[in-house]
Design a protein around this motif. Structure first.
Motif: not given
Length: 322
Positions: A205-226
């Motif tokens: 149950a703990a692993i299944r709960k972890m494999c649930t995405p967080v709320e998708a409200t922002v896309l981040r370009n981690l390389s360019k900080k956009l």
């Protein structure tokens, strides 16, 4: 005229095409499925929960002292070194699930391992056209070792002496990734083996709960900080809905894919306004999709730039051809 396209995860050496046989960019870009599926793979996962310590009925307290004669009398450092010889995620999870002590000891490593296997968050992504040329890739996307591996690849007989392209190399040597609008389909390949090994109850149950995405409200370009917020795309959809029969054509998936396509040829089975889509300025960058709440806690937003103007302008151009 058009060319075929692959999504490549350069860090995990995985690839995927668009669904079915619709491999040309103009055929899948507006299908409402393919780009959203890619975005789903980039979603951050939740943290691995603690296993609950169940209080026996009528008991004043739960005895969690280590037994006097067992493996658990060893110091934590020794117990952790035991896991050095465990080679598979399934075996590691089984060891962690034996008791609360082992779970607490292994939880951080188990969480990192599962997140790495399931989610593409933090990986470098590119959408590569098959008219690409190896000497025309975005700067720095291949390490020296990866470049040497590509240069050493042996072309097949049909190539007529032409070097093996990264597009072809990925199709032959990268793993095929699962793409689905349902995250259960993505996690099934990792959770099902745990079920077969007998992991159940609180650990599963703990692993299944972890494999649930967080709320998708922002896309981040981690390389360019956009970054691009989902509500920005929502506002754009309201603007263009009259042209789309009331439908919402765009999501964070379109915001992403519209900036990561790369080829040496501009043909993309899309209108003439869209030549720039084949020279994506974010191609080969690292990305994730998370919630604004997590973003604001983790980062100094003054060091990041909202890319809404460039993304929305590009999406408006892409819409002109549909």
């Amino acid at each position: 005229m058009g060319q075929y396209w692959r999504f490549l995860n350069l860090d995990r050496r995985e690839h995927t095409r668009a669904r079915g046989y619709r491999y040309k960019l103009g055929e899948f870009f507006g299908d409402g499925i393919t780009n959203r599926n890619i975005a789903l793979r980039l979603c951050r996962l939740r943290s691995l929960p603690n296993m609950p310590r169940i209080q026996p009925s009528g008991a004043e307290s739960t005895n969690i002292e280590r037994p006097g004669r067992s493996l658990l009398v060893l110091p934590n450092e020794i117990l952790y070194h035991i896991t050095d010889g465990i080679e598979t995620l399934e075996d590691f999870a089984c060891f962690a699930a034996t008791c609360h002590i082992c779970w607490d000891l292994c939880a951080s490593t188990l969480e990192v391992s599962i997140k790495h296997m399931v989610s593409w968050a933090g990986s470098r992504i590119i959408r590569l056209g098959d008219y690409m040329q190896n000497d025309d890739l975005p700067a720095g996307i291949l390490t020296e070792a990866q470049r040497a591996e590509l240069d050493a690849a042996v072309p097949d007989e049909s190539s007529q002496g032409r070097p093996v392209s990264l597009y072809e190399f990925a199709g032959d040597h990268y793993r095929s990734a699962v793409m689905s609008p349902d995250f259960f389909d993505i996690t099934y390949a990792y959770i099902r083996p745990l079920e077969k090994r007998g992991i159940e109850g609180a650990p599963l149950a703990a692993i299944r709960k972890m494999c649930t995405p967080v709320e998708a409200t922002v896309l981040r370009n981690l390389s360019k900080k956009l970054y691009v917020r989902a509500d920005t795309i929502d506002e754009l959809n309201k603007e263009v809905q009259p042209r789309c029969g009331g439908n919402e054509p765009f999501s964070l998936g379109e915001a992403l894919v519209g900036r990561i396509c790369w080829s040496s040829d501009p043909s993309c089975a899309m209108p003439e306004h869209c030549e720039d889509i084949t020279r994506g300025p974010w191609a080969g960058d690292a990305f994730d999709i998370t919630s604004m709440e997590i973003f604001q806690k983790e980062a100094d937003l003054s060091r990041w730039v909202d890319a809404k103007d460039e993304v929305c302008e590009a999406l408006r151009r892409y819409l002109d051809g549909y």
